[in-house]
Scaffold this motif. Structure first.
Motif, PDB file in Angstrom:
ATOM      1  N   GLY A  74      39.642 -12.094  24.409  1.00 62.73           N
ATOM      2  CA  GLY A  74      41.090 -11.942  24.419  1.00 62.73           C
ATOM      3  C   GLY A  74      41.794 -13.176  24.959  1.00 62.73           C
ATOM      4  N   LEU A  75      41.260 -13.742  26.049  1.00 63.15           N
ATOM      5  CA  LEU A  75      41.928 -14.879  26.695  1.00 63.15           C
ATOM      6  C   LEU A  75      41.785 -16.154  25.879  1.00 63.15           C
ATOM      7  CD1 LEU A  75      41.015 -14.476  30.480  1.00 63.15           C
ATOM      8  CD2 LEU A  75      43.280 -14.432  29.486  1.00 63.15           C
ATOM      9  N   LEU A  76      40.607 -16.349  25.302  1.00 63.81           N
ATOM     10  CA  LEU A  76      40.326 -17.646  24.688  1.00 63.81           C
ATOM     11  C   LEU A  76      40.500 -17.648  23.183  1.00 63.81           C
ATOM     12  CD1 LEU A  76      39.442 -19.131  27.147  1.00 63.81           C
ATOM     13  CD2 LEU A  76      37.292 -19.639  26.033  1.00 63.81           C
ATOM     14  N   PHE A  77      40.172 -16.532  22.554  1.00 64.22           N
ATOM     15  CA  PHE A  77      40.156 -16.549  21.094  1.00 64.22           C
ATOM     16  C   PHE A  77      41.198 -15.624  20.484  1.00 64.22           C
ATOM     17  CE2 PHE A  77      35.947 -17.760  22.545  1.00 64.22           C
ATOM     18  CZ  PHE A  77      35.789 -18.952  21.871  1.00 64.22           C
ATOM     19  N   GLN A  78      42.041 -15.022  21.319  1.00 61.51           N
ATOM     20  CA  GLN A  78      43.092 -14.118  20.824  1.00 61.51           C
ATOM     21  C   GLN A  78      42.499 -12.980  20.003  1.00 61.51           C
ATOM     22  OE1 GLN A  78      43.742 -17.528  20.945  1.00 61.51           O
ATOM     23  NE2 GLN A  78      44.737 -16.908  22.833  1.00 61.51           N
ATOM     24  N   ASP A  79      41.211 -12.702  20.229  1.00 59.86           N
ATOM     25  CA  ASP A  79      40.577 -11.583  19.546  1.00 59.86           C
ATOM     26  C   ASP A  79      40.795 -10.351  20.428  1.00 59.86           C
ATOM     27  OD1 ASP A  79      39.240 -10.298  17.603  1.00 59.86           O
ATOM     28  OD2 ASP A  79      37.275 -11.122  18.046  1.00 59.86           O
ATOM     29  N   GLY A  80      41.892  -9.668  20.207  1.00 66.49           N
ATOM     30  CA  GLY A  80      42.271  -8.581  21.106  1.00 66.49           C
ATOM     31  C   GLY A  80      43.375  -9.035  22.038  1.00 66.49           C
ATOM     32  N   GLY A  81      44.368  -8.181  22.256  1.00 70.18           N
ATOM     33  CA  GLY A  81      45.538  -8.574  23.037  1.00 70.18           C
ATOM     34  C   GLY A  81      45.309  -8.511  24.535  1.00 70.18           C
ATOM     35  N   LEU A  82      46.339  -8.916  25.303  1.00 67.20           N
ATOM     36  CA  LEU A  82      46.229  -8.938  26.759  1.00 67.20           C
ATOM     37  C   LEU A  82      46.696  -7.620  27.369  1.00 67.20           C
ATOM     38  CD1 LEU A  82      47.514 -12.541  27.544  1.00 67.20           C
ATOM     39  CD2 LEU A  82      45.192 -11.758  27.176  1.00 67.20           C
ATOM     40  N   VAL A  83      47.852  -7.134  26.925  1.00 66.33           N
ATOM     41  CA  VAL A  83      48.352  -5.880  27.488  1.00 66.33           C
ATOM     42  C   VAL A  83      47.415  -4.735  27.106  1.00 66.33           C
ATOM     43  CG1 VAL A  83      50.252  -4.226  27.413  1.00 66.33           C
ATOM     44  CG2 VAL A  83      50.744  -6.650  27.555  1.00 66.33           C
ATOM     45  N   VAL A  84      46.856  -4.801  25.913  1.00 63.63           N
ATOM     46  CA  VAL A  84      45.968  -3.721  25.466  1.00 63.63           C
ATOM     47  C   VAL A  84      44.507  -3.997  25.817  1.00 63.63           C
ATOM     48  CG1 VAL A  84      47.457  -3.017  23.575  1.00 63.63           C
ATOM     49  CG2 VAL A  84      45.705  -4.718  23.189  1.00 63.63           C
ATOM     50  N   MET A  85      44.243  -5.041  26.613  1.00 68.80           N
ATOM     51  CA  MET A  85      42.850  -5.360  26.920  1.00 68.80           C
ATOM     52  C   MET A  85      42.172  -4.198  27.641  1.00 68.80           C
ATOM     53  SD  MET A  85      41.268  -8.612  28.889  1.00 68.80           S
ATOM     54  CE  MET A  85      41.936  -9.807  27.753  1.00 68.80           C
ATOM     55  N   GLY A  86      42.947  -3.486  28.489  1.00 66.98           N
ATOM     56  CA  GLY A  86      42.370  -2.348  29.191  1.00 66.98           C
ATOM     57  C   GLY A  86      41.778  -1.349  28.224  1.00 66.98           C
ATOM     58  N   LEU A  87      42.503  -1.047  27.174  1.00 65.89           N
ATOM     59  CA  LEU A  87      41.963  -0.042  26.258  1.00 65.89           C
ATOM     60  C   LEU A  87      40.881  -0.625  25.365  1.00 65.89           C
ATOM     61  CD1 LEU A  87      43.231   0.192  23.052  1.00 65.89           C
ATOM     62  CD2 LEU A  87      45.263   0.592  24.375  1.00 65.89           C
ATOM     63  N   ASN A  88      40.942  -1.916  25.084  1.00 65.56           N
ATOM     64  CA  ASN A  88      39.835  -2.516  24.342  1.00 65.56           C
ATOM     65  C   ASN A  88      38.541  -2.437  25.147  1.00 65.56           C
ATOM     66  OD1 ASN A  88      41.049  -3.241  21.951  1.00 65.56           O
ATOM     67  ND2 ASN A  88      41.732  -5.221  22.711  1.00 65.56           N
ATOM     68  N   ILE A  89      38.648  -2.741  26.451  1.00 69.42           N
ATOM     69  CA  ILE A  89      37.455  -2.652  27.300  1.00 69.42           C
ATOM     70  C   ILE A  89      36.972  -1.207  27.363  1.00 69.42           C
ATOM     71  CG2 ILE A  89      36.574  -2.935  29.654  1.00 69.42           C
ATOM     72  CD1 ILE A  89      38.385  -5.307  29.981  1.00 69.42           C
ATOM     73  N   PHE A  90      37.940  -0.278  27.410  1.00 63.90           N
ATOM     74  CA  PHE A  90      37.544   1.123  27.478  1.00 63.90           C
ATOM     75  C   PHE A  90      36.820   1.539  26.198  1.00 63.90           C
ATOM     76  CE2 PHE A  90      38.249   5.652  26.860  1.00 63.90           C
ATOM     77  CZ  PHE A  90      37.806   6.149  28.071  1.00 63.90           C
ATOM     78  N   ASN A  91      37.402   1.208  25.045  1.00 66.42           N
ATOM     79  CA  ASN A  91      36.831   1.668  23.769  1.00 66.42           C
ATOM     80  C   ASN A  91      35.450   1.075  23.520  1.00 66.42           C
ATOM     81  OD1 ASN A  91      39.131   3.095  23.265  1.00 66.42           O
ATOM     82  ND2 ASN A  91      40.045   1.539  21.966  1.00 66.42           N
TER      83      ASN A  91
END
Lengths: 225, 243
Positions: A102-119
């Motif tokens: 998310g931070l380096l490659f914009q693969d996945g957003g920042l605000v939604v990173m919590g739910l990406n990590i969860f999923n």
């Protein structure tokens, strides 16, 4: 090195802010437990190990194989990481992978990173691991039941991640109705999950033939390491 | 932090608020130019969000509203509604803008500054260390993966137009073997890394130089960005009438 794009990495703007914040809170609690458990069970030797393992998962996601009609199967790696490193350390590794993507490659957003990590990290790794242990017990212990249990856990982890993501999108106002999202996401991931299961099993079989001692990596106590 | 606030503010924008979103885009472009980033790089980076827009695409057809026209795809008869089109455009714009903000952050901030920021935000030390190690060895392990991919490609040379051999399960096994050997190589590398750290006097904790203090000017800039973003979000809800 272009990172492969996974549908499970939601970008920002797709899920409403309250849901994203709530998922961040859930993820933060799980990560806090994971940090505590990992600090308690692994020695300082684990830090370079887990860091390099995170890089490994990231790189392993580049591997794909042609399935049919231009689509390809590839790996998320949550269950693989959990089986090799243990559920809590595996969760930390997956969270780091998703954070860097998310931070380096914009693969996945920042605000939604919590739910990406969860999923992907929590459902796939923690949930996948518990399912794997339960199934392995059912199939007659980890020695014999390892591969079938890993196959089912890997498939379920991908599909469950897709269901969870569909629920989060479906609960967001102004998005397509839940049934439609669920159908599309889960339909695709039922197939992706098969690829995940096949690769996970083959990787475990390979490690079992060459360095079976590494299966004990996750149980190794600080003194023995 | 400002980046996260900006993305949250973008997400909070109502449907069809094209005016405010356009304003935000103009500001972002200005900031990128100030940071001397080529516009081309930013546009290219933004393509990452594209596949996800497909998920929002059905909105064009399912949202009830005045029909603008219809498409016939064989047995399917789809009606495009103005409402749906507007909803889709808003979502697509929102996620695109969010990606732009994140790009601005990563292209202007060196990675070790980001790590310092994570540490300052009280992220657990082990997580920061893992991320730091991961970043450091990403290229190394990535190259290892490329070598494995190249090896597979050269083993499976194929005449032009011929069908690939092997069943799907067989292909998956080949890929799995590659993952397995990548794991072993990574594991062994991590052992060597640890030995090298010990040899250099590693005692179990990382030492690093003190942080660069945050200047008053930066605090003021941060606070004013927050205030401006909040004002932006509130103003659109109060005065922008999408009709």
């Amino acid at each position: 090195m272009p990172p492969s794009i996974h549908l499970l990495h939601a970008p920002d703007g797709f899920v409403s802010v309250p849901i994203a914040v709530a998922m961040w809170a859930v993820t933060a609690v799980v990560l806090a437990i994971a940090v505590r458990r990992t600090n308690a069970t692994l020695s300082e030797r684990a830090v370079p190990l887990l860091g390099v393992m995170a890089a490994f998962i990231f790189a392993a996601q580049m591997f794909n194989f042609p399935v049919a009609g231009g689509t390809s199967g590839h790996l998320l790696g949550g269950v693989l990481a959990a089986i090799l490193l243990g559920p809590w350390a595996g969760t930390l590794v997956m969270a780091s992978v998703i954070a860097v993507q998310g931070l380096l490659f914009q693969d996945g957003g920042l605000v939604v990173m919590g739910l990406n990590i969860f999923n992907m990290g929590v459902i796939g790794t923690l949930g996948g691991y518990w399912l794997y242990r339960a199934l392995a017990g059912l199939f007659g212990g980890e020695g014999r039941g390892r591969l079938p249990a890993a196959a089912i856990a890997a498939w379920v982890s991908v599909v469950a991640g897709a269901v969870s993501m569909s629920l989060q999108i479906g609960l967001t106002p102004d998005m397509p109705p839940l049934g439609l999202v669920l159908g599309a996401m889960v339909g695709v991931h039922v197939l992706i999950g098969i690829g995940e299961a096949l690769i996970t099993v083959a990787a475990l079989a390979f490690i079992g033939v060459t360095r079976a001692d590494l299966f004990e990596l996750r149980d190794r106590s600080p003194q023995a390491a | 932090m400002a980046a996260i606030a900006a993305i949250a503010a973008i997400s909070l924008q109502p449907m069809g608020a094209f005016g405010p979103l356009a304003l935000m885009f103009a500001l972002l472009v200005a900031a990128s130019l100030l940071a001397r980033l080529g516009p081309w790089r930013l546009v290219r980076g933004a393509f990452v969000a594209l596949p996800f827009m497909l998920i929002a695409l059905p909105l064009v057809f399912t949202r009830p509203g005045d029909p603008l026209g219809s498409i016939s795809l064989g047995p399917l008869h789809l009606t495009v509604s103005g409402e749906g089109l507007r909803a889709f455009a808003t979502i697509a714009l929102k996620s695109w803008l969010s990606v732009q903000v994140a790009l601005l952050l990563t292209y202007t901030t060196p990675f070790h500054d980001l790590l310092d920021a994570l540490r300052e935000l009280r992220l657990p030390r082990i997580l920061v260390s893992i991320i730091g190690f991961m970043y450091r060895y990403l290229a190394v392990i990535g190259d290892e993966a490329q070598r494995l991919l190249r090896a597979r490609a050269s083993r499976s040379a194929l005449a032009e137009g011929a069908a690939g051999g092997g069943s799907i399960a067989w292909r998956a096994r080949v890929t799995g073997n590659m993952v397995g050997s990548l794991f072993l190589r990574s594991y062994e590398r991590s052992e060597r890394v640890y030995d090298a750290m010990i040899a250099r006097g590693f005692e179990g904790t990382f030492r690093h130089l003190g942080l660069r203090p945050i200047t008053t000017g930066e605090w003021i800039a941060f606070a004013s960005v927050l205030v401006a973003l909040a004002a932006w979000a509130v103003a659109t809800h109060l005065w922008w009438n999408p009709s």
